[in-house]
Design an enzyme around this catalytic site. Structure first.
Site, PDB file in Angstrom:
ATOM      1  N   CYS A 283      10.725   8.082   1.065  1.00 22.98           N
ATOM      2  CA  CYS A 283      10.346   7.540   2.367  1.00 22.98           C
ATOM      3  C   CYS A 283       9.177   8.327   2.951  1.00 22.98           C
ATOM      4  CB  CYS A 283      11.540   7.566   3.308  1.00 22.98           C
ATOM      5  SG  CYS A 283      12.350   9.150   3.315  1.00 22.98           S
ATOM      6  N   GLU A 384       4.858  -0.553   3.109  1.00 23.08           N
ATOM      7  CA  GLU A 384       5.421   0.463   2.218  1.00 23.08           C
ATOM      8  C   GLU A 384       5.585  -0.119   0.805  1.00 23.08           C
ATOM      9  OE1 GLU A 384       9.607   1.428   2.706  1.00 23.08           O
ATOM     10  OE2 GLU A 384       9.126   3.559   2.602  1.00 23.08           O
TER      11      GLU A 384
HETATM   12  P1  NAD Z   1      17.826  -1.183   1.351  1.00 23.82           P
HETATM   13  O1  NAD Z   1      17.591  -1.346   2.800  1.00 23.82           O
HETATM   14  O2  NAD Z   1      17.597  -2.329   0.469  1.00 23.82           O
HETATM   15  O3  NAD Z   1      19.339  -0.698   1.099  1.00 23.82           O
HETATM   16  C1  NAD Z   1      19.864   0.438   1.747  1.00 23.82           C
HETATM   17  C2  NAD Z   1      21.376   0.306   1.831  1.00 23.82           C
HETATM   18  O4  NAD Z   1      21.691  -0.770   2.705  1.00 23.82           O
HETATM   19  C3  NAD Z   1      22.059  -0.012   0.509  1.00 23.82           C
HETATM   20  O5  NAD Z   1      23.261   0.709   0.415  1.00 23.82           O
HETATM   21  C4  NAD Z   1      22.325  -1.499   0.614  1.00 23.82           C
HETATM   22  O6  NAD Z   1      23.409  -1.934  -0.186  1.00 23.82           O
HETATM   23  C5  NAD Z   1      22.644  -1.619   2.092  1.00 23.82           C
HETATM   24  N1  NAD Z   1      22.493  -2.982   2.642  1.00 23.82           N
HETATM   25  C6  NAD Z   1      21.720  -3.986   2.199  1.00 23.82           C
HETATM   26  N2  NAD Z   1      21.867  -5.076   2.986  1.00 23.82           N
HETATM   27  C7  NAD Z   1      22.750  -4.736   3.967  1.00 23.82           C
HETATM   28  C8  NAD Z   1      23.284  -5.414   5.084  1.00 23.82           C
HETATM   29  N3  NAD Z   1      22.982  -6.685   5.366  1.00 23.82           N
HETATM   30  N4  NAD Z   1      24.155  -4.752   5.897  1.00 23.82           N
HETATM   31  C9  NAD Z   1      24.489  -3.455   5.632  1.00 23.82           C
HETATM   32  N5  NAD Z   1      24.009  -2.764   4.579  1.00 23.82           N
HETATM   33  C10 NAD Z   1      23.136  -3.396   3.751  1.00 23.82           C
HETATM   34  O7  NAD Z   1      16.957   0.100   0.931  1.00 23.82           O
HETATM   35  P2  NAD Z   1      16.771   0.707  -0.517  1.00 23.82           P
HETATM   36  O8  NAD Z   1      15.905  -0.245  -1.288  1.00 23.82           O
HETATM   37  O9  NAD Z   1      18.072   1.125  -1.071  1.00 23.82           O
HETATM   38  O10 NAD Z   1      15.953   2.059  -0.181  1.00 23.82           O
HETATM   39  C11 NAD Z   1      14.583   2.090   0.006  1.00 23.82           C
HETATM   40  C12 NAD Z   1      14.232   2.128   1.475  1.00 23.82           C
HETATM   41  O11 NAD Z   1      14.892   3.212   2.106  1.00 23.82           O
HETATM   42  C13 NAD Z   1      12.753   2.380   1.692  1.00 23.82           C
HETATM   43  O12 NAD Z   1      12.275   1.534   2.695  1.00 23.82           O
HETATM   44  C14 NAD Z   1      12.689   3.835   2.156  1.00 23.82           C
HETATM   45  O13 NAD Z   1      11.567   4.169   2.925  1.00 23.82           O
HETATM   46  C15 NAD Z   1      13.970   3.949   2.910  1.00 23.82           C
HETATM   47  N6  NAD Z   1      14.378   5.347   3.023  1.00 23.82           N
HETATM   48  C16 NAD Z   1      14.239   5.968   4.228  1.00 23.82           C
HETATM   49  C17 NAD Z   1      14.565   7.314   4.362  1.00 23.82           C
HETATM   50  C18 NAD Z   1      14.412   8.040   5.682  1.00 23.82           C
HETATM   51  O14 NAD Z   1      14.961   9.130   5.810  1.00 23.82           O
HETATM   52  N7  NAD Z   1      13.706   7.489   6.651  1.00 23.82           N
HETATM   53  C19 NAD Z   1      15.054   8.016   3.255  1.00 23.82           C
HETATM   54  C20 NAD Z   1      15.185   7.348   2.044  1.00 23.82           C
HETATM   55  C21 NAD Z   1      14.854   6.001   1.942  1.00 23.82           C
END
Ligand code: NAD
Length: 494
Positions: A283, A384
């Site tokens: 991120c 991103e």
């Molecule tokens: P994602 O949003 O697709 O998934 C994250 C989590 O949310 C997963 O466990 C997923 O199963 C869950 N999820 C999906 N749909 C949902 C819903 N409708 N309700 C509740 N939960 C749901 O993200 P990803 O692809 O796993 O990770 C990448 C993203 O995470 C990138 O955008 C990255 O920048 C961000 N990220 C942010 C930080 C930070 O500290 N700001 C750190 C790491 C990653």
């Protein structure tokens, strides 16, 4: 092949529906995990609720809770080798990164909280007036749902868990269904540590079914989410029906500003890490690096020369410097971003494609990629990518640098490279970001709160402030009226 069950109410629960877990370096199945249905969601919520409302956890002395938190840290350290191998196999991150970063940092997040949460919980006396004695007390938030992404599955889960547990909450942890392995291993460590049943529940399942059912439920008091903006926004919408606290750690499009007076070698080497570590799936990736005109050509030449030398390979090889992306879908997303950027006029000067090597053909590899001639109107400047793709841009003066850095909706982190530290510190105040690294990159400390501004989210992880997110603040007022009768006693004149 390892088989994983869910962990609910102190028991390992196998479900009918199973899911194959893939190693992105090889495309091969490495494990099988149970998948939760709404039945297990219900079980997890009712267990966590009962464990909070009726269980001993939140009423344990701080010393007792501290002992449990230390046991979890020790459990991670005792299993560090195995955890690193599993994390690396499940995410594709080089084993070196998992061994030296993810796993020790996961244990340290528990150790740090165990050593400090007592002082973080100290009540604060507030001077009001002579008739009342008032103070602020910190209480557990309740049942907390922790939702984590796939890029740092164990580490981000541990950041959240350590604080949530030490604060006396009960939790339901949902890993990404792409990477549940290390978190389901952690459930075994937690079980061995002997925490009371229902305090920690870990359920694997789809975001749109399991995640949504967890976050929407009225019995859940708080959501701590790390993930994409799209999902974060969606959670905020549907969870608002049952008003509840949330913290949102979302995406980024961070900028690094390289000034002409910097040590170019150091800036180039660190900048390579700032975008290509974890295959750029960070991120806080510095996906936009802006270099002052005077050193632009030299920086770009050096950067590209070294980017081409980064050794791609299977995640279990100790020589590997960059592994595969998490999935074929993620690789397609990265390719699509590049195609769009090229169509909009950007130029690829390094990488930009799937490597041709036979050894890498079954994994989801993508070359370290450098693009130039990008402007703020292009999609790739604003959105991103979450992959190994960096924009190298240029600026002539400070004003232009600030404008470029801030020309995004995100606000997670930034880097400033300059030998004039006073200047860099002053400049850091003008960049919209939650973190600013000066002459370095990626230094996270358990003592320092971390989190974004603008579209990168709100709320903090780590540090005292991150810990306190998992508490409720109560003000307590004790009447100190001189004649010992409360002032409200006289209101009706009875
Ligand atoms: P994602 O949003 O697709 O998934 C994250 C989590 O949310 C997963 O466990 C997923 O199963 C869950 N999820 C999906 N749909 C949902 C819903 N409708 N309700 C509740 N939960 C749901 O993200 P990803 O692809 O796993 O990770 C990448 C993203 O995470 C990138 O955008 C990255 O920048 C961000 N990220 C942010 C930080 C930070 O500290 N700001 C750190 C790491 C990653």
């Amino acid at each position: 092949m390892n088989k994983y069950s869910l962990y609910i109410n102190g028991k390992f629960v196998e479900t009918k529906e199973k899911q194959n877990i893939i190693n992105p370096s090889t495309g091969r199945v490495i494990a099988e995990a149970s998948v939760a249905s709404l039945k297990e969601v219900e079980l997890a919520i009712s267990s966590a609720r009962a464990a909070f409302d009726k269980g001993p956890w939140r009423n344990l002395s701080l010393l007792e809770r501290k002992a449990y938190i230390f046991k979890i840290a020790q459990g991670i350290l005792d299993n560090a080798g195995e955890l690193a191998a599993l994390e690396s196999a499940n995410t594709g991150k080089p084993i070196k990164e998992a061994t030296f970063m993810d796993i020790p940092s996961s244990a340290k997040s528990f150790e740090h909280i165990a050593n400090n949460f007592e002082s973080y919980l100290q009540a604060e006396v507030v001077n009001v007036n002579n008739e009342a004695n008032a103070y602020l007390s910190r209480e557990s938030a309740g049942v907390v749902v922790l939702i984590v992404p796939w890029n740092y599955p164990l580490l981000i889960a541990c950041w959240k868990l350590a604080s949530a547990l030490a604060a006396g909450n009960t939790v339901i942890l949902k890993p990404s269904s792409l990477t549940p392995v290390s978190v389901l291993e952690l459930a075994k460590i937690i079980n061995n540590a002997g925490l009371p049943a229902g305090v920690v529940n870990v359920i694997n399942g789809s975001g749109s079914i399991v995640g949504e059912a967890l976050c929407a439920d009225k019995r859940v008091d708080m959501i701590s989410f790390t993930g994409s903006n799209e999902v974060g926004r969606h959670i905020l919408e549907y969870s608002s029906k049952n008003v509840k606290k949330s913290i949102m750690e979302l995406g980024g499009k961070s900028a690094s500003l390289v000034f002409a007076d910097t040590d170019i070698d150091v800036a180039v080497n660190s900048s390579l890490c700032s975008i290509f570590l974890n295959q750029g799936q960070m991120c806080t990736a510095m996906s936009r690096i802006f270099i002052q005109d005077e050193i632009y050509n030299r920086f770009v030449d050096e950067f590209v020369k070294k980017a081409k030398r980064i050794k791609l390979g299977s995640s279990d090889n100790h020589e590997t410097q960059m592994g595969p992306l998490i999935s074929d879908a993620q690789r397609k997303k990265v390719s699509a971003f590049l195609e769009k950027a090229k169509a909009e006029g950007a130029k690829v000067i390094c990488g930009g494609k799937i490597p041709e090597s036979i050894e890498l053909k079954n994994g989801y590899f993508f070359e370290p990629t450098v693009i130039i001639e990008v402007n703020p109107k292009m999609h790739i400047f604003k959105e991103e990518v979450f992959g190994p793709v960096v924009i190298l841009g240029r600026f002539s003066n400070v004003e232009e640098a600030v404008e470029l850095a801030n020309a995004t909706d995100f606000g997670l982190a930034c880097c400033i490279w300059s030998s004039n530290v006073d200047f860099a510190k002053e400049l850091s105040r003008r960049i919209n970001s939650g973190t600013c690294w000066i002459n370095t990159y990626g230094m996270f400390y358990n003592e320092l709160p971390y989190g974004g501004v603008k579209q990168s989210g709100f709320g903090k992880e780590l540090g005292k402030e991150g810990f306190l997110e998992y508490t409720r603040l109560k003000n307590i007022i004790v009447d100190q009226s001189f004649d010992s009768k409360p002032l409200v006693n006289y209101w009706y004149g009875f």
